[in-house]
Design a protein around this motif. Structure first.
Motif, PDB file in Angstrom:
ATOM      1  N   VAL A 195      20.211  -3.686  29.644  1.00  0.00           N
ATOM      2  CA  VAL A 195      19.534  -4.608  30.569  1.00  0.00           C
ATOM      3  C   VAL A 195      19.896  -4.228  32.006  1.00  0.00           C
ATOM      4  O   VAL A 195      20.564  -4.988  32.720  1.00  0.00           O
ATOM      5  CB  VAL A 195      19.905  -6.073  30.269  1.00  0.00           C
ATOM      6  CG1 VAL A 195      19.026  -7.045  31.052  1.00  0.00           C
ATOM      7  CG2 VAL A 195      19.791  -6.375  28.784  1.00  0.00           C
ATOM      8  N   PRO A 196      19.468  -3.055  32.473  1.00  0.00           N
ATOM      9  CA  PRO A 196      19.887  -2.589  33.796  1.00  0.00           C
ATOM     10  C   PRO A 196      19.262  -3.364  34.954  1.00  0.00           C
ATOM     11  O   PRO A 196      19.725  -3.246  36.098  1.00  0.00           O
ATOM     12  CB  PRO A 196      19.437  -1.124  33.808  1.00  0.00           C
ATOM     13  CG  PRO A 196      18.279  -1.076  32.864  1.00  0.00           C
ATOM     14  CD  PRO A 196      18.612  -2.059  31.778  1.00  0.00           C
ATOM     15  N   ARG A 197      18.235  -4.162  34.686  1.00  0.00           N
ATOM     16  CA  ARG A 197      17.542  -4.862  35.759  1.00  0.00           C
ATOM     17  C   ARG A 197      18.345  -6.042  36.311  1.00  0.00           C
ATOM     18  O   ARG A 197      18.013  -6.579  37.375  1.00  0.00           O
ATOM     19  CB  ARG A 197      16.194  -5.375  35.249  1.00  0.00           C
ATOM     20  CG  ARG A 197      16.307  -6.386  34.139  1.00  0.00           C
ATOM     21  CD  ARG A 197      14.963  -6.729  33.507  1.00  0.00           C
ATOM     22  NE  ARG A 197      15.084  -7.701  32.418  1.00  0.00           N
ATOM     23  CZ  ARG A 197      15.423  -7.391  31.191  1.00  0.00           C
ATOM     24  NH1 ARG A 197      15.692  -6.140  30.872  1.00  0.00           N
ATOM     25  NH2 ARG A 197      15.503  -8.337  30.262  1.00  0.00           N
ATOM     26  N   SER A 198      19.377  -6.495  35.602  1.00  0.00           N
ATOM     27  CA  SER A 198      20.173  -7.637  36.030  1.00  0.00           C
ATOM     28  C   SER A 198      21.619  -7.220  36.233  1.00  0.00           C
ATOM     29  O   SER A 198      22.098  -6.248  35.635  1.00  0.00           O
ATOM     30  CB  SER A 198      20.117  -8.765  34.987  1.00  0.00           C
ATOM     31  OG  SER A 198      18.812  -9.268  34.823  1.00  0.00           O
ATOM     32  N   ARG A 199      22.306  -7.985  37.073  1.00  0.00           N
ATOM     33  CA  ARG A 199      23.749  -7.818  37.218  1.00  0.00           C
ATOM     34  C   ARG A 199      24.420  -8.517  36.041  1.00  0.00           C
ATOM     35  O   ARG A 199      24.234  -9.714  35.824  1.00  0.00           O
ATOM     36  CB  ARG A 199      24.215  -8.432  38.534  1.00  0.00           C
ATOM     37  CG  ARG A 199      25.729  -8.411  38.742  1.00  0.00           C
ATOM     38  CD  ARG A 199      26.110  -8.984  40.096  1.00  0.00           C
ATOM     39  NE  ARG A 199      25.901 -10.422  40.176  1.00  0.00           N
ATOM     40  CZ  ARG A 199      26.864 -11.318  40.409  1.00  0.00           C
ATOM     41  NH1 ARG A 199      28.122 -10.926  40.564  1.00  0.00           N
ATOM     42  NH2 ARG A 199      26.584 -12.602  40.495  1.00  0.00           N
ATOM     43  N   ILE A 200      25.201  -7.783  35.278  1.00  0.00           N
ATOM     44  CA  ILE A 200      25.890  -8.345  34.108  1.00  0.00           C
ATOM     45  C   ILE A 200      27.330  -8.657  34.480  1.00  0.00           C
ATOM     46  O   ILE A 200      28.036  -7.799  35.028  1.00  0.00           O
ATOM     47  CB  ILE A 200      25.854  -7.375  32.914  1.00  0.00           C
ATOM     48  CG1 ILE A 200      24.426  -6.921  32.615  1.00  0.00           C
ATOM     49  CG2 ILE A 200      26.497  -8.029  31.696  1.00  0.00           C
ATOM     50  CD1 ILE A 200      23.491  -7.993  32.173  1.00  0.00           C
ATOM     51  N   ILE A 201      27.756  -9.877  34.213  1.00  0.00           N
ATOM     52  CA  ILE A 201      29.165 -10.232  34.379  1.00  0.00           C
ATOM     53  C   ILE A 201      29.690 -10.776  33.054  1.00  0.00           C
ATOM     54  O   ILE A 201      28.926 -11.328  32.256  1.00  0.00           O
ATOM     55  CB  ILE A 201      29.399 -11.245  35.517  1.00  0.00           C
ATOM     56  CG1 ILE A 201      28.644 -12.558  35.244  1.00  0.00           C
ATOM     57  CG2 ILE A 201      28.990 -10.658  36.856  1.00  0.00           C
ATOM     58  CD1 ILE A 201      28.980 -13.673  36.238  1.00  0.00           C
ATOM     59  N   VAL A 202      30.971 -10.602  32.825  1.00  0.00           N
ATOM     60  CA  VAL A 202      31.602 -11.033  31.579  1.00  0.00           C
ATOM     61  C   VAL A 202      32.708 -12.024  31.916  1.00  0.00           C
ATOM     62  O   VAL A 202      33.572 -11.752  32.752  1.00  0.00           O
ATOM     63  CB  VAL A 202      32.187  -9.829  30.811  1.00  0.00           C
ATOM     64  CG1 VAL A 202      32.934 -10.298  29.570  1.00  0.00           C
ATOM     65  CG2 VAL A 202      31.075  -8.858  30.422  1.00  0.00           C
ATOM     66  N   ASN A 203      32.652 -13.172  31.272  1.00  0.00           N
ATOM     67  CA  ASN A 203      33.668 -14.200  31.434  1.00  0.00           C
ATOM     68  C   ASN A 203      34.447 -14.280  30.126  1.00  0.00           C
ATOM     69  O   ASN A 203      33.872 -14.565  29.079  1.00  0.00           O
ATOM     70  CB  ASN A 203      32.992 -15.537  31.747  1.00  0.00           C
ATOM     71  CG  ASN A 203      33.996 -16.622  32.088  1.00  0.00           C
ATOM     72  OD1 ASN A 203      35.163 -16.549  31.725  1.00  0.00           O
ATOM     73  ND2 ASN A 203      33.535 -17.649  32.784  1.00  0.00           N
ATOM     74  N   HIS A 204      35.745 -14.053  30.190  1.00  0.00           N
ATOM     75  CA  HIS A 204      36.566 -13.980  28.980  1.00  0.00           C
ATOM     76  C   HIS A 204      37.170 -15.323  28.575  1.00  0.00           C
ATOM     77  O   HIS A 204      37.898 -15.393  27.577  1.00  0.00           O
ATOM     78  CB  HIS A 204      37.670 -12.941  29.162  1.00  0.00           C
ATOM     79  CG  HIS A 204      37.153 -11.550  29.345  1.00  0.00           C
ATOM     80  ND1 HIS A 204      36.750 -10.766  28.291  1.00  0.00           N
ATOM     81  CD2 HIS A 204      36.937 -10.813  30.471  1.00  0.00           C
ATOM     82  CE1 HIS A 204      36.322  -9.593  28.740  1.00  0.00           C
ATOM     83  NE2 HIS A 204      36.424  -9.594  30.057  1.00  0.00           N
ATOM     84  N   ASP A 205      36.893 -16.386  29.332  1.00  0.00           N
ATOM     85  CA  ASP A 205      37.372 -17.719  28.968  1.00  0.00           C
ATOM     86  C   ASP A 205      36.739 -18.121  27.637  1.00  0.00           C
ATOM     87  O   ASP A 205      35.518 -18.245  27.538  1.00  0.00           O
ATOM     88  CB  ASP A 205      36.981 -18.704  30.071  1.00  0.00           C
ATOM     89  CG  ASP A 205      37.347 -20.145  29.740  1.00  0.00           C
ATOM     90  OD1 ASP A 205      37.979 -20.376  28.684  1.00  0.00           O
ATOM     91  OD2 ASP A 205      36.994 -21.036  30.522  1.00  0.00           O
ATOM     92  N   PRO A 206      37.526 -18.342  26.588  1.00  0.00           N
ATOM     93  CA  PRO A 206      36.937 -18.666  25.279  1.00  0.00           C
ATOM     94  C   PRO A 206      36.492 -20.113  25.148  1.00  0.00           C
ATOM     95  O   PRO A 206      35.883 -20.480  24.154  1.00  0.00           O
ATOM     96  CB  PRO A 206      38.082 -18.363  24.306  1.00  0.00           C
ATOM     97  CG  PRO A 206      39.319 -18.630  25.100  1.00  0.00           C
ATOM     98  CD  PRO A 206      38.992 -18.215  26.508  1.00  0.00           C
ATOM     99  N   PHE A 207      36.784 -20.944  26.154  1.00  0.00           N
ATOM    100  CA  PHE A 207      36.489 -22.372  26.040  1.00  0.00           C
ATOM    101  C   PHE A 207      35.640 -22.844  27.213  1.00  0.00           C
ATOM    102  O   PHE A 207      35.952 -23.836  27.879  1.00  0.00           O
ATOM    103  CB  PHE A 207      37.789 -23.178  25.968  1.00  0.00           C
ATOM    104  CG  PHE A 207      38.670 -22.829  24.806  1.00  0.00           C
ATOM    105  CD1 PHE A 207      38.206 -22.947  23.506  1.00  0.00           C
ATOM    106  CD2 PHE A 207      39.957 -22.363  25.008  1.00  0.00           C
ATOM    107  CE1 PHE A 207      39.019 -22.631  22.423  1.00  0.00           C
ATOM    108  CE2 PHE A 207      40.777 -22.053  23.943  1.00  0.00           C
ATOM    109  CZ  PHE A 207      40.305 -22.174  22.641  1.00  0.00           C
ATOM    110  N   GLY A 208      34.539 -22.133  27.452  1.00  0.00           N
ATOM    111  CA  GLY A 208      33.689 -22.470  28.590  1.00  0.00           C
ATOM    112  C   GLY A 208      33.076 -23.849  28.514  1.00  0.00           C
ATOM    113  O   GLY A 208      32.860 -24.504  29.543  1.00  0.00           O
TER     114      GLY A 208
END
Length: 462
Positions: free
Chosen positions: A398-411
């Motif tokens: 999905v190169p058209r979007s900025r991808i971010i990863v949140n590692h908090d398991p309890f969002g």
């Protein structure tokens, strides 16, 4: 000051203590048990209430609890009377009688009215209401309200009954999210009397009932917030951090994608796995919903939990791929339930099987994102992101979007806790997320095209 968050999942429940800015301090968990009956398979809410009150008492000995808020999945609710449940809380995996299920499908209304497909079991609050009304009409007639799960617990704690938009917009079939109003079914069935007035998720309905304060030892002035649907709570976590033009993909048993981009969305035509929920402000959040976790487990099996860029390169080069769907749900491809299989020379190699599952999960996620309006930012969280290659693969696909990863398991709990400061927050809530490293991955363009063609060729458009 701390916030107590009661997070009700289908399988487990958790009770958290959190700071006002969403930092989680500690939590306890327990199974969310169901009883086989009579009159049907149902959750043991009396035992769960005892567990909750004991947990609040325990947390209160270490934290100064200022507010309590509940969050829950979107397929549960309780018919209540003056003092408690008027009927047991239906386990949504319980199948209604065939006559009830068939008639409900006839009356459920259009996709625009429902905001979701008609799912299996008793997954919709409206279907639960219809079932009880049909088979226990006296109890239904005496009832005072039907409350979605977060609002049920708010009522038990505060004594105040309320409705809430994210809970009713989450496949209840009682609310038309695209139009921000009750579904026509509510008027057709004359159910208005059972749906209390809507109040914001962050609003304090009141303080703890005196007997609850005495039982738990919490301060009598402890606020009870109205509560929120779990996916919308997680989405709010990012909204509170100041993000918009956003899609959030939460991963676990389900891949749940929600976006604040609704322009160009066709709310009148049902699409496979498409949903429409609402955010805490009542705005429609188009989404996609597929049981990615069960698909992942079916492919990975007991293979060693390790994957490298070299493993992925070999899978792509050999054309080895997992094709849907392995579970009882069609997911994104109608007619494929229980027809999933693996093709290609490395499909039976245990050293590649986990990598194949990660690749398959990333392809399902990219397919979900392709069916939604393009957002500037895509946030990934939940169980899948604990594997770094998952975020990297989604970024490559999905190169058209900025991808971010949140590692908090309890969002979900973080977002629910942030509601307590909604009216007083003066700046963005803290958010820790990073960009995945997609370097060194194989070119996925032709592989994905072949995978999609094969999956769609096996799909029944009906």
């Amino acid at each position: 000051m701390s916030i107590a968050v009661f997070d009700v999942g289908k399988t487990n429940v958790k009770l958290f203590a959190a700071t006002a800015d969403g930092a989680l301090l500690e939590h306890v968990a327990a199974p969310n048990r169901s009883l086989d009956g009579p009159p049907y398979r149902h959750h043991d809410v009396a035992a769960l209430e005892d567990w909750l009150l004991d947990g609040l008492a325990d947390l209160g000995r270490r934290h100064r609890i200022e507010a309590v808020v509940a969050t829950a999945h979107g397929s549960g609710g309780v018919l209540v009377g003056e003092d408690g449940p008027a009927m047991p809380m239906i386990d949504y995996e319980q199948e209604p009688p065939p006559a009830v299920a068939g008639e409900y499908r006839r009356i459920a209304g259009s996709w625009r009215e429902r905001g979701s497909a008609v799912m299996l079991g008793a997954a919709h609050i409206a279907r639960q209401m219809f079932w009880i009304e049909a088979e226990w009409p006296d109890a239904f007639a005496r009832a005072t309200a039907f409350l979605a799960t977060p609002q049920y617990w708010a009522w038990r704690l505060s004594g105040v009954a309320a409705g809430e938009v994210t809970s009713l917009a989450a496949q209840s079939h009682l609310w038309a999210p695209a139009d921000g109003k009750p579904a026509q079914l509510v008027a057709d069935r004359r159910w208005e009397r059972l749906l209390p007035a809507m109040r914001p998720a962050w609003e304090a309905l009141g303080c703890l009932r005196p007997e609850i304060a005495a039982r738990t030892g919490l301060a009598p002035e402890t606020r009870v917030l109205n509560g929120v649907h779990d996916s919308s709570a997680n989405f709010y976590r990012y909204q509170a951090a100041g993000l918009s033009d956003l899609t959030v993909v939460s991963t676990g048993t389900w891949i749940v994608s929600l976006t604040d981009r609704s322009e160009g969305v066709d709310f009148d035509t049902e699409r496979p796995a498409r949903s429409c929920n609402a955010d805490v402000f009542g705005r429609p959040t188009p989404g996609m919903l597929t049981m990615g976790g069960r698909e992942f487990s079916s492919v990975a099996g007991d293979a060693p939990r390790r994957v490298s860029r070299e493993t992925l390169a070999r899978l792509v080069e050999s054309g080895t791929m997992a094709l849907p769907s392995f579970g009882p749900d069609d997911g994104l491809f109608p007619g494929t339930a229980r027809r999933g299989f693996v093709e290609g020379p490395l499909g039976d190699d245990p050293e590649h099987r986990y990598g194949l599952a990660v690749l398959y999960a990333a392809l399902l996620t990219a397919e979900c994102l392709d069916d939604l309006p393009t957002a500037q930012t895509v946030a990934l969280d939940g169980g899948f992101v604990q594997e770094p290659m998952f975020g990297a693969l989604v970024a490559a696909l999905v190169p058209r979007s900025r991808i971010i990863v949140n590692h908090d398991p309890f969002g979900t709990a973080t977002g629910a806790a942030l509601l307590a400061g909604h009216t007083t927050r003066r700046g963005p809530a803290p958010l820790s997320a990073d960009a995945p490293d997609a370097s060194g991955l194989p070119d996925l363009t032709s592989y994905r095209a072949r995978w999609r063609e094969s999956a769609r060729n096996r799909s029944d458009p009906q």
